[in-house]
Design a protein around this motif. Structure first.
Motif, PDB file in Angstrom:
ATOM      1  N   PRO A 150       1.036 -13.425  36.005  1.00 16.42           N
ATOM      2  CA  PRO A 150       1.660 -13.471  34.670  1.00 16.42           C
ATOM      3  C   PRO A 150       2.993 -12.732  34.622  1.00 16.42           C
ATOM      4  O   PRO A 150       3.926 -13.169  33.950  1.00 16.42           O
ATOM      5  N   ILE A 151       3.089 -11.611  35.363  1.00 14.20           N
ATOM      6  CA  ILE A 151       4.332 -10.848  35.391  1.00 14.20           C
ATOM      7  C   ILE A 151       5.436 -11.655  36.060  1.00 14.20           C
ATOM      8  O   ILE A 151       6.550 -11.789  35.546  1.00 14.20           O
ATOM      9  N   LEU A 152       5.112 -12.231  37.227  1.00 13.83           N
ATOM     10  CA  LEU A 152       6.106 -12.990  37.979  1.00 13.83           C
ATOM     11  C   LEU A 152       6.498 -14.270  37.246  1.00 13.83           C
ATOM     12  O   LEU A 152       7.672 -14.655  37.223  1.00 13.83           O
ATOM     13  N   PHE A 153       5.514 -14.944  36.637  1.00  7.83           N
ATOM     14  CA  PHE A 153       5.811 -16.152  35.870  1.00  7.83           C
ATOM     15  C   PHE A 153       6.723 -15.842  34.686  1.00  7.83           C
ATOM     16  O   PHE A 153       7.685 -16.557  34.413  1.00  7.83           O
ATOM     17  N   ALA A 154       6.392 -14.762  33.959  1.00  9.83           N
ATOM     18  CA  ALA A 154       7.172 -14.403  32.769  1.00  9.83           C
ATOM     19  C   ALA A 154       8.608 -14.080  33.149  1.00  9.83           C
ATOM     20  O   ALA A 154       9.550 -14.508  32.468  1.00  9.83           O
ATOM     21  N   PHE A 155       8.794 -13.333  34.225  1.00 10.06           N
ATOM     22  CA  PHE A 155      10.148 -12.991  34.664  1.00 10.06           C
ATOM     23  C   PHE A 155      10.898 -14.241  35.117  1.00 10.06           C
ATOM     24  O   PHE A 155      12.079 -14.428  34.803  1.00 10.06           O
ATOM     25  N   PRO A 160      10.395 -10.548  25.972  1.00  9.70           N
ATOM     26  CA  PRO A 160      10.675  -9.165  26.388  1.00  9.70           C
ATOM     27  C   PRO A 160      11.408  -9.083  27.720  1.00  9.70           C
ATOM     28  O   PRO A 160      12.302  -8.249  27.890  1.00  9.70           O
ATOM     29  N   PHE A 161      11.042  -9.962  28.672  1.00  3.80           N
ATOM     30  CA  PHE A 161      11.744  -9.969  29.953  1.00  3.80           C
ATOM     31  C   PHE A 161      13.194 -10.427  29.771  1.00  3.80           C
ATOM     32  O   PHE A 161      14.106  -9.914  30.431  1.00  3.80           O
ATOM     33  N   SER A 162      13.403 -11.391  28.914  1.00  3.86           N
ATOM     34  CA  SER A 162      14.767 -11.857  28.640  1.00  3.86           C
ATOM     35  C   SER A 162      15.614 -10.731  28.069  1.00  3.86           C
ATOM     36  O   SER A 162      16.783 -10.544  28.469  1.00  3.86           O
ATOM     37  N   GLN A 163      15.041  -9.984  27.140  1.00  2.00           N
ATOM     38  CA  GLN A 163      15.749  -8.847  26.558  1.00  2.00           C
ATOM     39  C   GLN A 163      16.041  -7.785  27.615  1.00  2.00           C
ATOM     40  O   GLN A 163      17.116  -7.167  27.615  1.00  2.00           O
ATOM     41  N   LEU A 164      15.093  -7.584  28.508  1.00  2.00           N
ATOM     42  CA  LEU A 164      15.265  -6.592  29.569  1.00  2.00           C
ATOM     43  C   LEU A 164      16.402  -7.004  30.513  1.00  2.00           C
ATOM     44  O   LEU A 164      17.207  -6.174  30.932  1.00  2.00           O
ATOM     45  N   ILE A 165      16.438  -8.292  30.844  1.00  2.71           N
ATOM     46  CA  ILE A 165      17.517  -8.798  31.706  1.00  2.71           C
ATOM     47  C   ILE A 165      18.873  -8.540  31.062  1.00  2.71           C
ATOM     48  O   ILE A 165      19.820  -8.080  31.725  1.00  2.71           O
ATOM     49  N   ILE A 183      15.210 -18.992  25.174  1.00  4.23           N
ATOM     50  CA  ILE A 183      14.261 -18.098  24.526  1.00  4.23           C
ATOM     51  C   ILE A 183      14.990 -17.231  23.499  1.00  4.23           C
ATOM     52  O   ILE A 183      16.094 -16.733  23.764  1.00  4.23           O
ATOM     53  N   THR A 184      14.409 -17.093  22.319  1.00  4.87           N
ATOM     54  CA  THR A 184      14.979 -16.253  21.265  1.00  4.87           C
ATOM     55  C   THR A 184      13.842 -15.516  20.574  1.00  4.87           C
ATOM     56  O   THR A 184      12.665 -15.760  20.842  1.00  4.87           O
ATOM     57  N   ALA A 185      14.203 -14.633  19.663  1.00  5.50           N
ATOM     58  CA  ALA A 185      13.196 -13.889  18.907  1.00  5.50           C
ATOM     59  C   ALA A 185      12.368 -14.825  18.035  1.00  5.50           C
ATOM     60  O   ALA A 185      11.242 -14.496  17.640  1.00  5.50           O
ATOM     61  N   GLU A 186      12.910 -16.007  17.723  1.00  5.76           N
ATOM     62  CA  GLU A 186      12.197 -16.971  16.878  1.00  5.76           C
ATOM     63  C   GLU A 186      11.329 -17.933  17.689  1.00  5.76           C
ATOM     64  O   GLU A 186      10.627 -18.776  17.111  1.00  5.76           O
ATOM     65  N   SER A 187      11.349 -17.847  18.997  1.00  5.72           N
ATOM     66  CA  SER A 187      10.534 -18.734  19.835  1.00  5.72           C
ATOM     67  C   SER A 187       9.063 -18.536  19.523  1.00  5.72           C
ATOM     68  O   SER A 187       8.582 -17.404  19.409  1.00  5.72           O
ATOM     69  N   THR A 188       8.364 -19.638  19.360  1.00  2.00           N
ATOM     70  CA  THR A 188       6.958 -19.560  18.980  1.00  2.00           C
ATOM     71  C   THR A 188       6.055 -19.554  20.205  1.00  2.00           C
ATOM     72  O   THR A 188       6.461 -19.933  21.309  1.00  2.00           O
ATOM     73  N   GLY A 189       4.825 -19.137  19.995  1.00  2.00           N
ATOM     74  CA  GLY A 189       3.842 -19.117  21.066  1.00  2.00           C
ATOM     75  C   GLY A 189       3.674 -17.725  21.655  1.00  2.00           C
ATOM     76  O   GLY A 189       4.635 -16.968  21.799  1.00  2.00           O
ATOM     77  N   VAL A 190       2.444 -17.390  21.986  1.00  3.99           N
ATOM     78  CA  VAL A 190       2.131 -16.073  22.542  1.00  3.99           C
ATOM     79  C   VAL A 190       2.883 -15.843  23.843  1.00  3.99           C
ATOM     80  O   VAL A 190       3.457 -14.775  24.082  1.00  3.99           O
ATOM     81  N   TRP A 191       2.897 -16.844  24.729  1.00  8.69           N
ATOM     82  CA  TRP A 191       3.533 -16.713  26.035  1.00  8.69           C
ATOM     83  C   TRP A 191       5.029 -16.449  25.887  1.00  8.69           C
ATOM     84  O   TRP A 191       5.588 -15.568  26.530  1.00  8.69           O
ATOM     85  N   ASN A 192       5.684 -17.228  25.007  1.00  6.33           N
ATOM     86  CA  ASN A 192       7.117 -17.047  24.788  1.00  6.33           C
ATOM     87  C   ASN A 192       7.434 -15.705  24.148  1.00  6.33           C
ATOM     88  O   ASN A 192       8.334 -14.985  24.587  1.00  6.33           O
ATOM     89  N   LYS A 239      15.232 -19.284  30.875  1.00  4.58           N
ATOM     90  CA  LYS A 239      15.437 -19.500  29.450  1.00  4.58           C
ATOM     91  C   LYS A 239      16.476 -18.569  28.812  1.00  4.58           C
ATOM     92  O   LYS A 239      16.770 -18.707  27.626  1.00  4.58           O
ATOM     93  N   THR A 240      16.984 -17.611  29.575  1.00 11.04           N
ATOM     94  CA  THR A 240      18.015 -16.726  29.017  1.00 11.04           C
ATOM     95  C   THR A 240      19.375 -17.402  29.158  1.00 11.04           C
ATOM     96  O   THR A 240      19.952 -17.443  30.250  1.00 11.04           O
TER      97      THR A 240
END
Length: 249
Positions: A137-142, A39-44, A24-33, A148-149
């Motif tokens: 959605p929270i658990l899936f995203a995390f 944001p979760f990747s950045q938080l990690i 996952i990067t800032a350039e990743s496309t799609g609303v979900w990504n 993906k990090t």
């Protein structure tokens, strides 16, 4: 219904874990990504930096924090479930009284049920899928942020590399054991009356064990922390429940 959805959601995770897991990067496309996983990747990465680039501690810390944040939903649902048990005799009487299947009878039943719910301050929506739909959605995203990090896979924690399978296979075993304990505690009342749910309590740990055996060690680590948290939460809730019941006599 909630328990079945929880199981289906976990299976859904396993199915999707083999799908597109590009970093996952800032350039990743799609609303979900872009709006959930990134944001979760950045938080990690931010929390890992605070812990001197210790991604293992970051995953443990964030898993606990996220569980604490969604705990009010669980507590509210548990409280509603206890109220629902107390009013079951009254609900049964109403269902027997309005047993007809015609539209008029069913409308009367619904009106009477809503009156009972209001009287005892029970929210039927909180009994169903809504809390789960908010949590997932929270658990899936995390979960996918962990997958993906790419920085996670470059670091070690304890005796294992976070991006490789645990060489001692202790994490998969612990993940399976904690899944079994957590499942038994959270569904003890349901499984006694439902053989299918009881069987699921034995099937799910096997699925976890088989899945975690070759997965990156960070994933069973995440599952273990979540299971331990939920186990402690269930134990505390059961103690409170028993104390409340004893004080009522």
């Amino acid at each position: 219904m909630k328990k079945y959805l929880s199981i289906l959601s976990l299976m859904f995770i396993f199915i999707l874990s083999g799908c597109n897991n590009a970093p996952i990067t800032a350039e990743s496309t799609g609303v979900w990504n872009h709006f959930f996983i990134y944001p979760f990747s950045q938080l990690i990465q931010l929390v890992a930096a605070i812990f001197n680039d210790n991604y293992g501690l970051a995953i443990i810390f964030l898993t606990i924090i996220i569980r604490f944040l969604i705990m009010p939903l669980t507590l509210k649902q548990t409280k509603n479930q206890e109220k629902m048990k107390k009013i079951q005799p009254e609900i049964k009487l109403l269902r027997d009284k309005y047993s007809g299947k015609d539209r008029e009878t069913q409308l009367k039943l619904q009106n009477e049920l809503m009156t009972v719910y209001k009287k005892y301050e029970v929210n039927p929506i909180s009994m169903g899928c809504l809390p789960l739909l908010i949590q997932m959605p929270i658990l899936f995203a995390f979960y996918y942020a962990i997958i993906k990090t790419k920085e996670i896979a470059l670091h070690n924690f304890l005796w294992f590399n976070l991006g490789s399978a645990d060489p001692l296979h202790l994490l998969p075993i612990l993940a399976a054991l904690t899944t079994f304990v957590q499942f038994k505690l959270s569904t003890s009342e349901v499984t006694e009356a439902n053989p299918q749910m009881k069987m699921m309590g034995y099937v799910m740990p096997v699925i976890i064990l088989a899945s975690a055996w070759k997965l990156s060690a960070v994933l069973p680590l995440y599952w273990i922390v979540g299971n331990v948290f939920l186990t402690i939460q269930n134990v505390v809730l059961q103690k409170i429940k028993r104390k409340t019941a004893s004080n009522s006599f």
